[in-house]
Design a protein around this motif. Structure first.
Motif, PDB file in Angstrom:
ATOM      1  N   TRP A 153      46.213  48.481  26.179  1.00 25.08           N
ATOM      2  CA  TRP A 153      45.115  48.521  27.149  1.00 25.08           C
ATOM      3  C   TRP A 153      44.654  47.086  27.371  1.00 25.08           C
ATOM      4  N   LEU A 154      44.364  46.744  28.620  1.00 24.28           N
ATOM      5  CA  LEU A 154      43.812  45.439  28.966  1.00 24.28           C
ATOM      6  C   LEU A 154      42.645  45.672  29.917  1.00 24.28           C
ATOM      7  N   VAL A 155      41.497  45.080  29.593  1.00 20.82           N
ATOM      8  CA  VAL A 155      40.290  45.303  30.403  1.00 20.82           C
ATOM      9  C   VAL A 155      39.675  43.983  30.816  1.00 20.82           C
ATOM     10  N   THR A 156      39.343  43.864  32.082  1.00 21.77           N
ATOM     11  CA  THR A 156      38.595  42.720  32.590  1.00 21.77           C
ATOM     12  C   THR A 156      37.376  43.249  33.315  1.00 21.77           C
ATOM     13  N   GLY A 157      36.355  42.422  33.447  1.00 20.37           N
ATOM     14  CA  GLY A 157      35.179  42.893  34.162  1.00 20.37           C
ATOM     15  C   GLY A 157      34.077  41.879  34.274  1.00 20.37           C
ATOM     16  N   PHE A 179      50.062  39.421  37.862  1.00 21.02           N
ATOM     17  CA  PHE A 179      49.324  38.623  36.886  1.00 21.02           C
ATOM     18  C   PHE A 179      47.895  38.350  37.361  1.00 21.02           C
ATOM     19  N   ASP A 180      47.724  38.079  38.661  1.00 21.10           N
ATOM     20  CA  ASP A 180      46.390  37.848  39.205  1.00 21.10           C
ATOM     21  C   ASP A 180      45.546  39.115  39.087  1.00 21.10           C
ATOM     22  N   TYR A 181      46.165  40.255  39.372  1.00 18.73           N
ATOM     23  CA  TYR A 181      45.437  41.523  39.313  1.00 18.73           C
ATOM     24  C   TYR A 181      45.039  41.854  37.881  1.00 18.73           C
ATOM     25  N   VAL A 182      46.009  41.822  36.973  1.00 17.85           N
ATOM     26  CA  VAL A 182      45.740  42.157  35.571  1.00 17.85           C
ATOM     27  C   VAL A 182      44.718  41.201  34.968  1.00 17.85           C
ATOM     28  N   GLY A 183      44.807  39.930  35.325  1.00 11.17           N
ATOM     29  CA  GLY A 183      43.880  38.940  34.796  1.00 11.17           C
ATOM     30  C   GLY A 183      42.503  38.981  35.428  1.00 11.17           C
ATOM     31  N   GLY A 184      42.333  39.839  36.442  1.00 10.07           N
ATOM     32  CA  GLY A 184      41.036  39.957  37.096  1.00 10.07           C
ATOM     33  C   GLY A 184      40.606  38.692  37.817  1.00 10.07           C
TER      34      GLY A 184
END
Length: 229
Positions: free
Chosen positions: A149-153, A35-40
């Motif tokens: 698809w999920l994108v953080t940045g 969850f931490d990784y996916v949520g950036g």
């Protein structure tokens, strides 16, 4: 398969003395920090004025079947970006199990590389067209047994997050996946929901997007980022 993974996890924890290495490629550590990784989370904490542009793309092609992630960091010395791609498909026990790593069939494959200036610019242009930093369907729930698809940045010192769930029109009109996958060197075929025959593979699914079975977990697009359940 899930019961087998659970059994192997128990043995793995016993042999390692419940140590947590923090390595994302390790299935135990990955599940603990997913969850931490996916949520950036790390990207968000490091984002601010003067921070390097960074992007993280996560493709969930049914969590148990295929996960693809792409971490991009803009290069400061020359145009372009460093790319770290990782793909994990369904575990393959036919390749054997390493005694030193009982979960090796589920490690996945990582490839490091670079993206040139032109390709990186085209990817960012596609993200703008897809409204990555624009419209966000807050409250959108992303079941682990679906496709999205999920994108953080961090772009220009500001953190952004967005998601696109199949089979929505938003998902079908996405431009950035083609730009991103054009530079994919993992050698692992992309599990495309449009051609994966997912409703034949999983008859309990219905074409309305509803699924009678409960997903393993949910990720939700919140007002201030990603929320995991």
């Amino acid at each position: 398969m899930n019961r087998l993974i659970a059994a192997v996890l128990v043995v793995f924890v016993m042999l390692t003395g419940c140590e947590y290495s923090g390595s994302f490629d390790n299935p135990v550590s990955r599940n603990l920090s997913w969850f931490d990784y996916v949520g950036g989370r790390g990207l968000k904490e490091a984002c601010g004025a003067g921070a390097s542009d960074r992007l993280r793309f996560v493709y969930n092609g049914n969590y148990d079947e295929q996960i693809r992630t792409y971490d991009l960091r803009a290069l400061s010395q020359k145009p372009g970006a460093v790319v770290s791609a990782w793909v994990r498909s369904a575990g393959n026990l036919a390749n054997g199990v390493k005694f030193t790593n009982l979960l090796s069939p589920w490690d996945g494959d990582r490839v490091e590389g670079t993206m040139d200036r032109k390709a990186f610019a085209a990817l960012r242009a596609a993200l703008r067209e897809d409204q990555f930093s624009g419209y966000r369907p807050v409250g959108l729930q992303l079941p682990s047994n679906e496709y999205y698809w999920l994108v953080t940045g961090c772009l220009n010192g500001r953190f952004h997050s967005n998601a696109w769930l199949y089979p929505s029109e938003r998902f079908k009109t996405l431009k950035f996946p083609a730009k991103l996958l054009a530079g994919d060197h993992t050698g692992i075929k992309f599990r495309d929901p449009a051609t994966a025959k997912i409703y034949e593979d999983y008859p309990i699914k219905t074409r309305g997007g509803r699924n009678p079975s409960d997903p393993s977990f949910l990720i939700e697009l919140g007002a201030n980022g990603i929320v995991g359940q």
